[in-house]
Design a protein around this motif. Structure first.
Motif, PDB file in Angstrom:
ATOM      1  N   SER A  62       0.838  -1.209   0.000  1.00 19.54           N
ATOM      2  CA  SER A  62       0.000   0.000   0.000  1.00 19.54           C
ATOM      3  C   SER A  62       0.867   1.250   0.000  1.00 19.54           C
ATOM      4  CB  SER A  62      -0.919   0.026   1.229  1.00 19.54           C
ATOM      5  OG  SER A  62      -0.162   0.131   2.429  1.00 19.54           O
ATOM      6  N   LEU A  63       0.294   2.310  -0.562  1.00 23.67           N
ATOM      7  CA  LEU A  63       0.904   3.636  -0.555  1.00 23.67           C
ATOM      8  C   LEU A  63      -0.131   4.628  -0.047  1.00 23.67           C
ATOM      9  CD1 LEU A  63       2.976   5.853  -1.344  1.00 23.67           C
ATOM     10  CD2 LEU A  63       2.037   5.752  -3.665  1.00 23.67           C
ATOM     11  N   THR A  64       0.210   5.303   1.043  1.00 19.69           N
ATOM     12  CA  THR A  64      -0.680   6.311   1.614  1.00 19.69           C
ATOM     13  C   THR A  64       0.116   7.589   1.855  1.00 19.69           C
ATOM     14  OG1 THR A  64      -0.215   5.508   3.861  1.00 19.69           O
ATOM     15  CG2 THR A  64      -2.149   4.581   2.749  1.00 19.69           C
ATOM     16  N   LYS A  65      -0.597   8.660   2.214  1.00 18.62           N
ATOM     17  CA  LYS A  65       0.077   9.914   2.571  1.00 18.62           C
ATOM     18  C   LYS A  65      -0.539  10.429   3.864  1.00 18.62           C
ATOM     19  CE  LYS A  65       1.863  14.241   0.694  1.00 18.62           C
ATOM     20  NZ  LYS A  65       1.846  15.236  -0.421  1.00 18.62           N
ATOM     21  N   GLU A  66       0.326  10.619   4.818  1.00 19.27           N
ATOM     22  CA  GLU A  66      -0.127  11.054   6.138  1.00 19.27           C
ATOM     23  C   GLU A  66       0.772  12.182   6.638  1.00 19.27           C
ATOM     24  OE1 GLU A  66      -0.088   7.638   8.651  1.00 19.27           O
ATOM     25  OE2 GLU A  66      -1.101   6.358   7.173  1.00 19.27           O
ATOM     26  N   PRO A  76      -1.853  14.895  -9.299  1.00 18.89           N
ATOM     27  CA  PRO A  76      -2.453  16.020  -8.563  1.00 18.89           C
ATOM     28  C   PRO A  76      -1.988  16.098  -7.111  1.00 18.89           C
ATOM     29  CG  PRO A  76      -4.140  14.720  -9.700  1.00 18.89           C
ATOM     30  CD  PRO A  76      -2.880  13.936  -9.735  1.00 18.89           C
ATOM     31  N   VAL A  77      -1.389  15.016  -6.615  1.00 20.09           N
ATOM     32  CA  VAL A  77      -0.926  14.976  -5.225  1.00 20.09           C
ATOM     33  C   VAL A  77       0.537  15.401  -5.187  1.00 20.09           C
ATOM     34  CG1 VAL A  77      -0.486  13.489  -3.226  1.00 20.09           C
ATOM     35  CG2 VAL A  77      -2.560  13.181  -4.603  1.00 20.09           C
ATOM     36  N   GLN A  78       0.830  16.445  -4.452  1.00 23.85           N
ATOM     37  CA  GLN A  78       2.189  16.973  -4.406  1.00 23.85           C
ATOM     38  C   GLN A  78       3.184  15.915  -3.952  1.00 23.85           C
ATOM     39  OE1 GLN A  78       2.609  20.535  -2.094  1.00 23.85           O
ATOM     40  NE2 GLN A  78       4.800  20.746  -2.496  1.00 23.85           N
ATOM     41  N   GLY A  79       4.250  15.760  -4.729  1.00 25.07           N
ATOM     42  CA  GLY A  79       5.302  14.822  -4.382  1.00 25.07           C
ATOM     43  C   GLY A  79       5.126  13.430  -4.947  1.00 25.07           C
ATOM     44  N   ARG A 135      -3.534   4.155  -2.220  1.00 29.55           N
ATOM     45  CA  ARG A 135      -4.725   4.516  -1.439  1.00 29.55           C
ATOM     46  C   ARG A 135      -4.684   5.992  -1.074  1.00 29.55           C
ATOM     47  NH1 ARG A 135      -4.222  -1.131   1.976  1.00 29.55           N
ATOM     48  NH2 ARG A 135      -4.514  -2.466   0.138  1.00 29.55           N
ATOM     49  N   ILE A 136      -4.635   6.798  -2.122  1.00 29.13           N
ATOM     50  CA  ILE A 136      -4.616   8.253  -1.974  1.00 29.13           C
ATOM     51  C   ILE A 136      -5.671   8.815  -2.923  1.00 29.13           C
ATOM     52  CG2 ILE A 136      -3.230  10.359  -2.099  1.00 29.13           C
ATOM     53  CD1 ILE A 136      -0.731   8.616  -1.816  1.00 29.13           C
ATOM     54  N   ALA A 137      -6.528   9.674  -2.430  1.00 28.38           N
ATOM     55  CA  ALA A 137      -7.615  10.229  -3.241  1.00 28.38           C
ATOM     56  C   ALA A 137      -7.073  11.047  -4.411  1.00 28.38           C
ATOM     57  CB  ALA A 137      -8.521  11.099  -2.368  1.00 28.38           C
ATOM     58  N   ASP A 138      -7.813  11.025  -5.511  1.00 31.19           N
ATOM     59  CA  ASP A 138      -7.574  11.866  -6.692  1.00 31.19           C
ATOM     60  C   ASP A 138      -6.370  11.435  -7.524  1.00 31.19           C
ATOM     61  OD1 ASP A 138      -9.720  13.521  -5.898  1.00 31.19           O
ATOM     62  OD2 ASP A 138      -8.377  14.669  -4.597  1.00 31.19           O
ATOM     63  N   VAL A 139      -5.742  10.307  -7.193  1.00 28.61           N
ATOM     64  CA  VAL A 139      -4.570   9.869  -7.939  1.00 28.61           C
ATOM     65  C   VAL A 139      -4.962   9.056  -9.172  1.00 28.61           C
ATOM     66  CG1 VAL A 139      -2.507   8.407  -7.836  1.00 28.61           C
ATOM     67  CG2 VAL A 139      -3.071   9.924  -5.935  1.00 28.61           C
ATOM     68  N   LEU A 140      -6.052   8.286  -9.070  1.00 25.46           N
ATOM     69  CA  LEU A 140      -6.494   7.420 -10.162  1.00 25.46           C
ATOM     70  C   LEU A 140      -7.848   7.875 -10.687  1.00 25.46           C
ATOM     71  CD1 LEU A 140      -5.631   3.977  -8.524  1.00 25.46           C
ATOM     72  CD2 LEU A 140      -4.176   5.354 -10.021  1.00 25.46           C
ATOM     73  N   ASP A 141      -8.077   7.642 -11.994  1.00 29.76           N
ATOM     74  CA  ASP A 141      -9.376   7.986 -12.572  1.00 29.76           C
ATOM     75  C   ASP A 141     -10.361   6.841 -12.363  1.00 29.76           C
ATOM     76  OD1 ASP A 141      -8.808   6.035 -14.475  1.00 29.76           O
ATOM     77  OD2 ASP A 141      -8.315   7.458 -16.059  1.00 29.76           O
ATOM     78  N   ASP A 142     -11.560   6.952 -12.944  1.00 26.63           N
ATOM     79  CA  ASP A 142     -12.589   5.934 -12.710  1.00 26.63           C
ATOM     80  C   ASP A 142     -12.275   4.602 -13.382  1.00 26.63           C
ATOM     81  OD1 ASP A 142     -12.934   6.739 -15.312  1.00 26.63           O
ATOM     82  OD2 ASP A 142     -15.021   7.352 -15.089  1.00 26.63           O
ATOM     83  N   LYS A 143     -11.235   4.573 -14.234  1.00 26.69           N
ATOM     84  CA  LYS A 143     -10.792   3.320 -14.845  1.00 26.69           C
ATOM     85  C   LYS A 143      -9.563   2.753 -14.144  1.00 26.69           C
ATOM     86  CE  LYS A 143     -12.622   4.418 -19.433  1.00 26.69           C
ATOM     87  NZ  LYS A 143     -12.282   4.620 -20.872  1.00 26.69           N
ATOM     88  N   GLY A 144      -9.156   3.407 -13.064  1.00 22.90           N
ATOM     89  CA  GLY A 144      -8.005   2.923 -12.312  1.00 22.90           C
ATOM     90  C   GLY A 144      -6.666   3.310 -12.897  1.00 22.90           C
ATOM     91  N   LYS A 145      -6.669   4.266 -13.835  1.00 24.61           N
ATOM     92  CA  LYS A 145      -5.423   4.716 -14.445  1.00 24.61           C
ATOM     93  C   LYS A 145      -4.945   6.010 -13.784  1.00 24.61           C
ATOM     94  CE  LYS A 145      -6.333   2.682 -18.991  1.00 24.61           C
ATOM     95  NZ  LYS A 145      -6.434   2.939 -20.452  1.00 24.61           N
TER      96      LYS A 145
END
Length: 347
Positions: free
Chosen positions: A103-107, A312-315, A293-303
């Motif tokens: 998993s990849l998250t940002k906290e 869109p997520v900094q870094g 598992r970070i919001a806004d990184v993938l589109d509705d097709k999972g790409k």
């Protein structure tokens, strides 16, 4: 489990990840590269035995270290695997293998990467895992009889693994074309194409077609420009005329798109039917970024959602995607340009 911290974590230890590592090392950035494979170049070593690049060696090198051998010749898959291993050693890149990301998250402004062997904290993450994750096979394969031998190109090695009798290759990209041509030497071969095939020569007036593409600006045409947008919609051509010649000679018989299968019989778009003992699924791959598992990184097709690899997520960045910015973005000889761009953004 232990936790390691780094400024930049590169997920993926094949050509894209190594190219990113090369540029980060030039900047003296603290970084690590992690990969799932047991040995560098493992993804290449596992491909079918006869796999040869359609780009000549002169256009198949990563930044800083040319691929040895005839620059106008074409490297085989094990040669590329060995080259990647040599590349990492030559630049002393910090690679850790046998590390599967769960998993990849940002906290709190930091990326947390959870793997089977430990955790990483990073200020920046470059996802260089490529676009080819899960082999795709149509669902109707389940309706085939148990004694029909079927294999995806990711698992196919050579003709000796097939049963006696005719073979159907479903999918007419470059892998499907190469495998169909190999099999046509000593058995009946059918090739199912879901689109009109376009062919380009490997050589034109004594020069590689990639030499011409480079000189004409095709390889560097960006997806933001008119030419790049046009080319990105065309799909990849088949390089070389071997398949076309075998079709003309009747050694490979073309069929339209495969619509369904049941028992021992395949049905095609024109409603024709065919019975064969073997089928090779050259049907490509599907991306699998479910571990992000970070919001806004993938589109509705999972790409990945990105512009030139920047999410869109900094870094958070992506590298090695088809048409990430140019035609060469997913090629060994072209990924370096994107890697240099992304490395400049890592802070």
């Amino acid at each position: 489990m232990p936790t390691a911290e780094t400024d930049v974590l590169i997920i993926g230890a094949s050509q894209a990840g190594l190219a990113a590592g090369y540029y980060l090392k030039q900047k003296n950035v603290n970084f690590r590269i992690i990969g799932m494979e047991k040995r560098l170049g493992g993804v290449w070593r596992q491909r079918y035995d006869s796999l040869v690049l359609f780009t000549p060696r002169a256009y198949s090198s990563l930044p800083g270290l040319p691929l040895t051998g005839d620059p106008n010749g074409y490297a085989a898959k094990d040669e590329i695997a060995d080259y990647l291993e040599r590349y990492a050693a030559h630049f002393d890149l910090p690679v850790q293998l046998e590390t599967e990301v769960l998993s990849l998250t940002k906290e709190q402004g930091k990326f947390k990467v959870h793997t089977r062997t430990g955790e990483y904290l990073a200020n920046n993450v470059i996802v260089a895992a490529g676009p080819f994750h899960k082999p795709f096979v149509p669902g109707f394969r389940e309706a085939l009889a148990n004694d029909v031998y079927q294999v995806h190109t990711s698992q196919y090695l050579n003709p000796s693994s097939l049963k006696d009798g005719a073979v159907l290759v479903v999918g007419a990209g470059n892998s499907g074309a190469q495998i169909a041509a190999e099999l046509a030497q000593d058995r009946e071969v059918y090739l199912s194409a879901g689109h009109k095939m376009r062919f380009l020569p490997l050589q034109l007036f004594g020069k590689s077609i990639f030499w011409w593409a480079d000189k004409l600006g095709v390889m560097n045409a960006s997806v933001d420009g008119k030419l790049g947008r046009f080319l990105s919609r065309q799909g990849d051509p088949i390089f070389g005329y071997e398949l076309r010649a075998l079709v003309k000679q009747g050694k490979i018989k073309l069929k339209p798109k495969t619509e369904s299968a049941r028992g021992h019989e395949f049905t095609f778009q024109d409603q024709s039917k065919l019975t064969v003992q073997n089928v090779i699924w050259a049907t490509g791959f599907r991306p699998d970024y479910g571990w992000i598992r970070i919001a806004d990184v993938l589109d509705d097709k999972g790409k990945p959602v990105h512009h030139r690899g920047v999410s869109p997520v900094q870094g958070l960045y992506f590298l090695g995607l088809p048409w990430q910015y140019t035609r060469g973005s997913a090629l060994i000889g072209g990924v370096g340009r994107d890697a240099e761009y992304i490395s400049e953004l890592c802070r």
